[in-house]
Design a protein around this motif. Structure first.
Motif, PDB file in Angstrom:
ATOM      1  N   ASN A  59      16.716  90.833  16.467  1.00 15.57           N
ATOM      2  CA  ASN A  59      17.950  90.938  15.684  1.00 15.57           C
ATOM      3  C   ASN A  59      19.141  91.208  16.601  1.00 15.57           C
ATOM      4  O   ASN A  59      20.221  90.628  16.435  1.00 15.57           O
ATOM      5  CB  ASN A  59      17.783  92.061  14.651  1.00 15.57           C
ATOM      6  N   ASP A  63      21.968  88.331  16.623  1.00 15.25           N
ATOM      7  CA  ASP A  63      23.295  88.730  16.161  1.00 15.25           C
ATOM      8  C   ASP A  63      24.286  88.795  17.322  1.00 15.25           C
ATOM      9  O   ASP A  63      25.461  88.469  17.176  1.00 15.25           O
ATOM     10  CB  ASP A  63      23.235  90.088  15.463  1.00 15.25           C
ATOM     11  N   THR A 131      17.004  86.826  11.729  1.00 11.22           N
ATOM     12  CA  THR A 131      18.348  86.496  12.223  1.00 11.22           C
ATOM     13  C   THR A 131      18.312  85.385  13.257  1.00 11.22           C
ATOM     14  O   THR A 131      19.364  84.984  13.758  1.00 11.22           O
ATOM     15  CB  THR A 131      19.035  87.729  12.859  1.00 11.22           C
TER      16      THR A 131
END
Length: 291
Positions: A59, A63, A131
């Motif tokens: 993640n 991100d 993600t």
């Protein structure tokens, strides 16, 4: 270069109850059903921890390279804060997934339950595509359902199964409150980031629902687990032990319903983790004593 402390922070230790609690509860079921095997329980815990830390690093990486973490309210991120190169964080994520895969394979070999390989592969894929990839499902409001499945149903039922080598109704029912409490961690995390996520195009469930409905969802994820445990009392009376953890829900629920925002929700996240651990430990003991 990131310091060891920053790598530890990047692993997000406050999320580790999501990995520990399901294994505790699944092991409680196994003990109650007379099938406890300590080393299999330990392996299941290591698999769960590796997956949780892996998804946290994945993640952070995904991100970070998208720029979603450039403006954050919550704790530091390795890539977003530019303290670690993206390739190093990606390597850490993939390394954790590899550890989970190897340890999971050991459990498959000893149980000869080859279908578990498919479940494990699905868990790793879910961890990455939360993600990662071109169309991450976490950006489409599907994070909470995935958490419910892969940090609730799968690890509780799976932990019990690899020890008893049987599927049981108790493990399945017990996985529901565990999954909801895991969801509550993600709900409050996304509530904290709802503004920055909306601005960056990350359409989490909190962004889709709006802050007020997200607050109601958080409360539901805190309250429903107690009702589920109570439905088990006629069959497993000691499940009522979870009520001892109820006072720990008061402060975080009050804060969320009191419109807490930003940094105040970091405290709520900490309190939610403590509640999750207390509930899980009491539930595991209750399940172990009953059968």
């Amino acid at each position: 270069m990131a310091t060891p402390g920053q790598w530890i922070a990047g692993a997000r230790p406050r999320t580790l109850p999501n990995a520990i609690v399901p294994v505790m509860v699944g092991t409680g079921v196994a003990i109650g059903e007379g099938g406890f095997v300590w080393w299999r329980a330990v392996l299941a815990l290591l698999v769960a921890l590796a997956l949780q830390i892996g998804v946290n690093y994945a993640n952070d990486y995904s991100d970070g390279i998208r720029g979603t973490d450039d403006q954050r309210v919550g704790p530091m991120r390795l890539v977003g804060s530019r303290v670690a190169p993206p390739r190093q964080v990606l390597a850490a994520a993939l390394g954790c997934f590899a550890v989970a895969a190897v340890l999971g394979l050991v459990l498959v070999l000893v149980t000869q339950a080859w279908w578990v390989l498919l479940v494990g592969a699905a868990a790793i894929a879910a961890a990455w595509f939360y993600t990662g990839g071109k169309r991450p499902y976490g950006y489409r409001g599907l994070g909470e359902p995935a958490v419910f499945v892969f940090f609730g149903i799968v690890p509780v039922v799976g932990t019990a199964y690899v020890q008893t080598e049987q599927l049981s109704w108790a493990a399945l029912v017990a996985s529901i409150p565990v999954g909801l409490l895991s969801c509550s961690m993600l709900v409050v995390n996304n509530l904290r980031d709802v503004g920055t996520d909306r601005d960056s195009g990350k359409r989490t469930l909190a962004v889709r629902l709006g802050a007020e409905r997200t607050r109601a969802l958080y409360v539901a994820c805190q309250v429903i687990p107690y009702f589920v445990a109570l439905t088990m009392v006629p069959f497993t009376p000691w499940a009522a032990l979870v009520l001892l953890s109820a006072p720990l829900a008061v402060l975080p629920v009050r804060a969320v319903m009191g419109k807490a925002v930003g940094p105040a929700l970091i405290t709520v996240l900490q309190q939610t983790g403590k509640l999750q651990m207390a509930y899980g430990a009491l539930f595991a003991v209750g399940l172990a004593l009953v059968f």
